[in-house]
Scaffold this motif. Structure first.
Motif, short mmCIF file in Angstrom:
data_model
loop_
_atom_site.label_atom_id
_atom_site.label_comp_id
_atom_site.label_asym_id
_atom_site.label_seq_id
_atom_site.Cartn_x
_atom_site.Cartn_y
_atom_site.Cartn_z
N ILE A 1 0.84 -1.20 0.00
CA ILE A 1 0.00 0.00 0.00
C ILE A 1 0.87 1.25 0.00
N PHE A 2 1.91 1.27 0.83
CA PHE A 2 2.82 2.42 0.92
C PHE A 2 3.44 2.73 -0.44
N PHE A 3 3.97 1.70 -1.10
CA PHE A 3 4.62 1.94 -2.38
C PHE A 3 3.61 2.24 -3.49
N GLY A 4 2.38 1.77 -3.33
CA GLY A 4 1.32 2.17 -4.26
C GLY A 4 1.04 3.66 -4.14
N PHE A 5 0.98 4.17 -2.90
CA PHE A 5 0.81 5.60 -2.68
C PHE A 5 1.99 6.39 -3.25
N PHE A 6 3.20 5.89 -2.97
CA PHE A 6 4.38 6.58 -3.48
C PHE A 6 4.37 6.65 -5.00
N LEU A 7 4.15 5.50 -5.65
CA LEU A 7 4.14 5.49 -7.11
C LEU A 7 3.03 6.38 -7.68
N SER A 8 1.89 6.38 -7.02
CA SER A 8 0.79 7.24 -7.45
C SER A 8 1.21 8.70 -7.41
N ALA A 9 1.79 9.13 -6.30
CA ALA A 9 2.20 10.52 -6.16
C ALA A 9 3.34 10.86 -7.11
N PHE A 10 4.32 9.97 -7.18
CA PHE A 10 5.52 10.27 -7.96
C PHE A 10 5.24 10.24 -9.47
N ILE A 11 4.64 9.19 -9.95
CA ILE A 11 4.40 9.07 -11.39
C ILE A 11 3.32 10.06 -11.83
N GLY A 12 2.30 10.29 -10.98
CA GLY A 12 1.32 11.33 -11.29
C GLY A 12 1.97 12.70 -11.38
N GLY A 13 2.91 12.98 -10.48
CA GLY A 13 3.65 14.24 -10.52
C GLY A 13 4.51 14.37 -11.77
N ILE A 14 5.18 13.30 -12.13
CA ILE A 14 5.98 13.30 -13.36
C ILE A 14 5.09 13.57 -14.57
N ALA A 15 3.91 12.97 -14.59
CA ALA A 15 2.97 13.20 -15.69
C ALA A 15 2.54 14.66 -15.74
N ARG A 16 2.27 15.26 -14.57
CA ARG A 16 1.90 16.68 -14.53
C ARG A 16 3.02 17.55 -15.07
N LEU A 17 4.25 17.28 -14.61
CA LEU A 17 5.38 18.09 -15.06
C LEU A 17 5.62 17.94 -16.55
N SER A 18 5.46 16.73 -17.06
CA SER A 18 5.64 16.54 -18.50
C SER A 18 4.56 17.28 -19.28
N ALA A 19 3.36 17.37 -18.72
CA ALA A 19 2.29 18.13 -19.38
C ALA A 19 2.59 19.62 -19.33
N TYR A 20 3.13 20.11 -18.22
CA TYR A 20 3.50 21.52 -18.13
C TYR A 20 4.61 21.86 -19.11
N ARG A 21 5.58 20.98 -19.24
CA ARG A 21 6.75 21.26 -20.06
C ARG A 21 6.57 20.93 -21.54
N GLY A 22 5.82 19.87 -21.83
CA GLY A 22 5.73 19.44 -23.22
C GLY A 22 4.33 19.39 -23.77
N GLY A 23 3.35 19.71 -22.98
CA GLY A 23 1.98 19.61 -23.43
C GLY A 23 1.43 18.21 -23.18
N PHE A 24 0.15 18.07 -23.45
CA PHE A 24 -0.52 16.79 -23.25
C PHE A 24 -0.17 15.82 -24.38
N PRO A 25 -0.01 14.54 -24.04
CA PRO A 25 0.23 13.57 -25.11
C PRO A 25 -0.99 13.43 -26.01
N ARG A 26 -0.78 13.14 -27.22
CA ARG A 26 -1.86 12.95 -28.19
C ARG A 26 -2.17 11.47 -28.31
N TRP A 27 -3.18 11.03 -27.55
CA TRP A 27 -3.55 9.61 -27.59
C TRP A 27 -4.73 9.40 -28.47
#
Length: 146
Positions: free
Chosen positions: A120-146
């Motif tokens: 559970i702890f590492f699920g929370f960590f990965l959620s926060a960390f990877i979600g944050g990386i996704a936000r930063l990539s959206a700020y810096r490079g825009g949203f991915p085109r899926w």
């Protein structure tokens, strides 16, 4: 740098620091004592609490410095900030679900609570960390085109 982006950076730094501290505190015990005797609860509680406090302190400090540098900067979220927040949360929640499902399977297998709590702890960590990386990539490079 936008207000929401600064907060994302603060949360990333704090979550990574908290997780590293937790692993440094608990990992050495894995080789010294049986798994059911590993002291993991209070180190987890204190590192989570410390990461939350660190995130708040970083956000406030960074906000003060940014306000001193550019007093005219607004601190309100616009539509783009809200969409980026939603995007990061959507990606992060997938890892939270993976952590919860892992803990559920471990509970079904009747393994030690150490493994369930850490899943559970590492699920929370990965959620926060990877979600944050996704936000930063959206700020810096825009949203991915899926």
């Amino acid at each position: 740098m936008a207000y929401a982006e600064r907060n994302t950076w603060a949360q990333l730094i704090a979550s990574l620091a908290g997780t590293i501290v937790y692993v440094v505190l608990v990992a050495p015990e894995l080789w010294r004592v049986p798994i059911d005797e590993v002291e993991w609860v209070w180190p987890m509680v204190w590192t989570v609490a410390g990461a939350i406090v660190l995130s708040i302190v970083l956000s406030i400090g960074w906000g003060i410095l940014a306000g001193m540098r550019d007093p005219e900067e607004t601190h309100t979220a616009d539509q783009r900030d809200r969409e980026i927040e939603w995007f990061g949360d959507r990606i992060g929640v997938a890892f939270l679900v993976i952590g919860a499902l892992s803990a559920l399977v471990l509970a079904m297998l009747d393994v030690d609570t150490f493994w369930i709590g850490n899943a559970i702890f590492f699920g929370f960590f990965l959620s926060a960390f990877i979600g944050g990386i996704a936000r930063l990539s959206a700020y810096r490079g825009g949203f991915p085109r899926w």
